[in-house]
Design an enzyme around this catalytic site. Sequence first.
Site, PDB file in Angstrom:
ATOM      1  CG  ASN A 149      -1.778   1.603   1.828  1.00  0.00           C
ATOM      2  OD1 ASN A 149      -1.702   2.056   0.483  1.00  0.00           O
ATOM      3  ND2 ASN A 149      -2.762   1.168   2.359  1.00  0.00           N
ATOM      4  CD1 TRP A 150       3.614   0.898  -3.028  1.00  0.00           C
ATOM      5  CD2 TRP A 150       3.610   1.991  -4.848  1.00  0.00           C
ATOM      6  NE1 TRP A 150       4.106  -0.164  -4.130  1.00  0.00           N
ATOM      7  CE2 TRP A 150       4.213   1.007  -5.464  1.00  0.00           C
ATOM      8  CE3 TRP A 150       3.501   3.153  -5.493  1.00  0.00           C
ATOM      9  CZ2 TRP A 150       4.935   0.762  -6.341  1.00  0.00           C
ATOM     10  CZ3 TRP A 150       3.490   2.383  -7.297  1.00  0.00           C
ATOM     11  CH2 TRP A 150       4.451   1.761  -7.283  1.00  0.00           C
ATOM     12  CE  LYS A 151      -0.404   2.898   5.062  1.00  0.00           C
ATOM     13  NZ  LYS A 151       0.535   3.374   6.360  1.00  0.00           N
ATOM     14  CG  HIS A 178      -5.919   2.004   5.107  1.00  0.00           C
ATOM     15  ND1 HIS A 178      -5.675   2.790   5.572  1.00  0.00           N
ATOM     16  CD2 HIS A 178      -4.875   1.415   4.913  1.00  0.00           C
ATOM     17  CE1 HIS A 178      -4.458   2.045   6.377  1.00  0.00           C
ATOM     18  NE2 HIS A 178      -3.807   1.587   5.714  1.00  0.00           N
ATOM     19  CD  GLU A 194      -2.746   4.970   6.303  1.00  0.00           C
ATOM     20  OE1 GLU A 194      -2.732   5.608   5.476  1.00  0.00           O
ATOM     21  OE2 GLU A 194      -2.381   5.293   7.170  1.00  0.00           O
ATOM     22  CD  GLU A 230      -3.295  -2.122   6.721  1.00  0.00           C
ATOM     23  OE1 GLU A 230      -2.135  -2.596   6.598  1.00  0.00           O
ATOM     24  OE2 GLU A 230      -3.875  -1.981   6.818  1.00  0.00           O
ATOM     25  N   GLY A 282       1.997   2.135  10.577  1.00  0.00           N
ATOM     26  CA  GLY A 282       3.240   3.574  10.315  1.00  0.00           C
ATOM     27  C   GLY A 282       4.233   4.025  12.368  1.00  0.00           C
ATOM     28  CB  SER A 322       4.739  -2.162  12.138  1.00  0.00           C
ATOM     29  OG  SER A 322       4.623  -0.322  12.187  1.00  0.00           O
TER      30      SER A 322
HETATM   31  P1  13P Z   1       2.817   0.066   7.493  1.00  0.00           P
HETATM   32  O1  13P Z   1       3.271  -1.384   7.312  1.00  0.00           O
HETATM   33  O2  13P Z   1       3.189   1.382   7.228  1.00  0.00           O
HETATM   34  O3  13P Z   1       2.686   0.039   9.362  1.00  0.00           O
HETATM   35  O4  13P Z   1       1.839   0.401   6.410  1.00  0.00           O
HETATM   36  C1  13P Z   1       0.932  -0.573   7.106  1.00  0.00           C
HETATM   37  C2  13P Z   1      -0.869  -0.171   6.546  1.00  0.00           C
HETATM   38  O5  13P Z   1      -1.418   0.393   6.247  1.00  0.00           O
HETATM   39  C3  13P Z   1      -0.693  -0.578   4.965  1.00  0.00           C
HETATM   40  O6  13P Z   1      -2.411  -0.413   4.446  1.00  0.00           O
END
Ligand code: 13P
Length: 254
Positions: free
Chosen positions: A12-14, A98, A100, A170, A176, A216
């Site tokens: 997931n590149w966000k 997600h 976020e 998640e 993160g 993470s």
């Molecule tokens: P990180 O791997 O940066 O913690 O992010 C996880 C995530 O939100 C994947 O969708």
Amino acid sequence: MSTKRRKVIAGNWKMNMTPSEAKELVKNIYAEVKGTKHCDVVVCVPAIDIPAVAQAVRGTCVKLGAQNVHFAEKGAYTGEISANMLKDCGVEYVIVGHSERRQYFGETDETVNKRAKAALDAGLTAIICVGEQLWERECGITAEIVSRQTKLALYDVPAEQLAKVIIAYEPVWAIGTGKTATDEQADEVCGIIRQVIADKYGKDAAKKIVIQYGGSMNAKNAAGLLSMANIDGGLIGGASLKPADFAVIVKAAQ
Ligand code: 13P
């Protein structure tokens, strides 16, 4: 309840990478994971990067995913993108719900359900995210929260569409933060999600459904997490932007 399920490693590149950077990154990722047969490798990229990445991954083992989808087929929804638009660009997967999006963009269990259904109706694979916040874990209601999110996300989703559903567990506190759930914590909650699926769709469906862990996950901890009975892959943020690290995680899925 362990069985042979095909693992899915998704990045997931966000909100990272311009289209030109995205092209470069996916080329470098492909160079590292070329020839992968033991699992599915997916990159979920920002919407504007989709055409560039679609072109770069054509004919390779890397599959293309988006990070969100609107629930309407079309219409007056300024700024939104429909499932058919994604499909038309060669997208096969889409992340839905997600944390976020739940946290910053008003996503609710209801809109997660609507987006998941729109994605599935268009033939996309929906990667539905669930997970508790830290205070919910500390209150001892992780199972309750995650079960509720899973059930609501799958409201009115028929059994025939379940093959195109991936659940990503998640825990919000692990995203993160560098604080990964332990192998056992992650496996336990993925097991709870599997039980929700068993209760709703039956044991056979529960055996087949792919449940990822995310939060993470990195080159160091992936092997442990991916060796657990209920964890069928990863949804990877930060480490998915580093081709060599991402490749280690892909290898760890073997
Ligand atoms: P990180 O791997 O940066 O913690 O992010 C996880 C995530 O939100 C994947 O969708």
